[in-house]
Design a protein around this motif. Structure first.
Motif, short mmCIF file in Angstrom:
data_model
loop_
_atom_site.label_atom_id
_atom_site.label_comp_id
_atom_site.label_asym_id
_atom_site.label_seq_id
_atom_site.Cartn_x
_atom_site.Cartn_y
_atom_site.Cartn_z
N MET A 121 0.81 -1.22 0.02
CA MET A 121 -0.07 0.03 -0.06
C MET A 121 0.79 1.31 -0.05
O MET A 121 1.83 1.43 0.93
CB MET A 121 -0.78 0.05 1.34
CG MET A 121 -1.86 -1.09 1.18
SD MET A 121 -2.97 -1.00 -0.13
CE MET A 121 -4.12 0.34 0.34
N PRO A 122 0.78 2.14 -0.73
CA PRO A 122 -0.43 1.94 -1.85
C PRO A 122 0.15 1.32 -3.06
O PRO A 122 1.25 1.41 -3.22
CB PRO A 122 -0.62 3.80 -2.16
CG PRO A 122 0.51 4.21 -1.73
CD PRO A 122 1.06 3.55 -0.73
N THR A 123 -0.56 0.93 -4.05
CA THR A 123 -0.19 0.45 -5.22
C THR A 123 -0.87 1.37 -6.31
O THR A 123 -2.07 1.25 -6.14
CB THR A 123 -0.34 -0.91 -5.44
OG1 THR A 123 0.66 -1.72 -4.41
CG2 THR A 123 0.15 -1.48 -6.98
N SER A 124 -0.32 1.66 -7.20
CA SER A 124 -0.95 2.80 -8.51
C SER A 124 -0.52 2.00 -9.73
O SER A 124 0.27 1.50 -10.02
CB SER A 124 -0.53 4.09 -8.19
OG SER A 124 -0.95 4.56 -7.06
N PHE A 125 -1.58 2.43 -10.81
CA PHE A 125 -1.42 1.94 -11.97
C PHE A 125 -1.61 3.13 -12.78
O PHE A 125 -2.77 3.84 -12.99
CB PHE A 125 -2.68 0.65 -12.14
CG PHE A 125 -2.41 -0.62 -11.63
CD1 PHE A 125 -1.54 -1.72 -11.90
CD2 PHE A 125 -2.57 -0.58 -10.29
CE1 PHE A 125 -1.36 -2.64 -11.30
CE2 PHE A 125 -2.67 -1.53 -9.35
CZ PHE A 125 -2.00 -2.98 -10.04
N ILE A 126 -0.62 3.33 -13.82
CA ILE A 126 -0.79 4.35 -14.80
C ILE A 126 -1.41 3.63 -16.09
O ILE A 126 -0.79 2.65 -16.65
CB ILE A 126 0.33 5.27 -15.12
CG1 ILE A 126 0.80 5.86 -13.72
CG2 ILE A 126 0.12 6.21 -16.15
CD1 ILE A 126 2.10 6.52 -13.75
N VAL A 127 -2.55 4.14 -16.57
CA VAL A 127 -3.07 3.62 -17.72
C VAL A 127 -3.32 4.68 -18.79
O VAL A 127 -3.44 5.68 -18.72
CB VAL A 127 -4.39 2.94 -17.16
CG1 VAL A 127 -5.27 2.39 -18.40
CG2 VAL A 127 -4.32 1.96 -16.19
N ASP A 128 -2.95 4.18 -19.97
CA ASP A 128 -2.80 4.99 -21.19
C ASP A 128 -4.18 5.28 -21.71
O ASP A 128 -5.28 4.76 -21.19
CB ASP A 128 -2.24 4.54 -22.08
CG ASP A 128 -2.48 3.51 -23.06
OD1 ASP A 128 -3.78 2.98 -22.76
OD2 ASP A 128 -1.29 3.02 -23.77
#
Length: 158
Positions: A121-128
């Motif tokens: 935590m935290p875990t984040s995803f950058i999405v195009d």
């Protein structure tokens, strides 16, 4: 030849990886409980942030992510904060202390955290803009925002 007994098998969960499509979710808004669908953000660059009220690095990330959202929102950038607290009241208290202008969602049962395979935590995803995961970020320190902004700005320019 070695024989493997059926009792030695284990199921391996495969983590979401860069280059894969982001799993499409529908989650209730933390603010008003209305359902929010990920597919409604097609064409935008997303920062999907899995967080919890007890997460110390989340306290660091929220003001910085909010400022980045304000700065880049008009260019097509959105932040979706997915809360994992089982007790929604704890998440609401966190937001009173650290209010933000981006969308907050509730995943109190951890259904989508499991599908995204959140291990820290935290875990984040950058999405195009096409729904593909371009970057996965675990943890958060204040210095991380500089590299994250560079990644997001480059995706916005595509």
């Amino acid at each position: 030849m070695a024989l493997i007994s059926s009792t030695s098998f284990s199921i391996v969960t495969h983590a979401l990886e860069v280059g894969q499509p982001a799993p499409q979710f529908v989650l209730p808004s933390l603010q008003d409980n209305k359902p929010i669908e990920l597919k409604n953000y097609a064409g935008k660059v997303l920062y999907i942030d899995f967080w919890a009220s007890w997460c110390a690095p989340c306290r660091t990330s929220f003001p910085l992510l909010d400022a980045l959202h304000k700065k880049l929102h008009a260019k097509g950038f959105e932040v979706l904060g997915v809360n994992l607290d089982e007790d929604k009241a704890k998440a609401e208290e966190f937001i009173k202390e650290l209010p933000v202008g981006f969308t907050l969602l509730n995943d109190g049962k951890g259904e989508w955290a499991d599908k995204y395979v959140i291990e820290s935590m935290p875990t984040s995803f950058i999405v195009d803009k096409h729904g593909i995961v371009k970057h996965i970020h675990n943890g958060f320190t204040s210095g991380d925002i500089v590299e994250l902004e560079k990644t997001i700005t480059a995706l916005l320019a595509e």
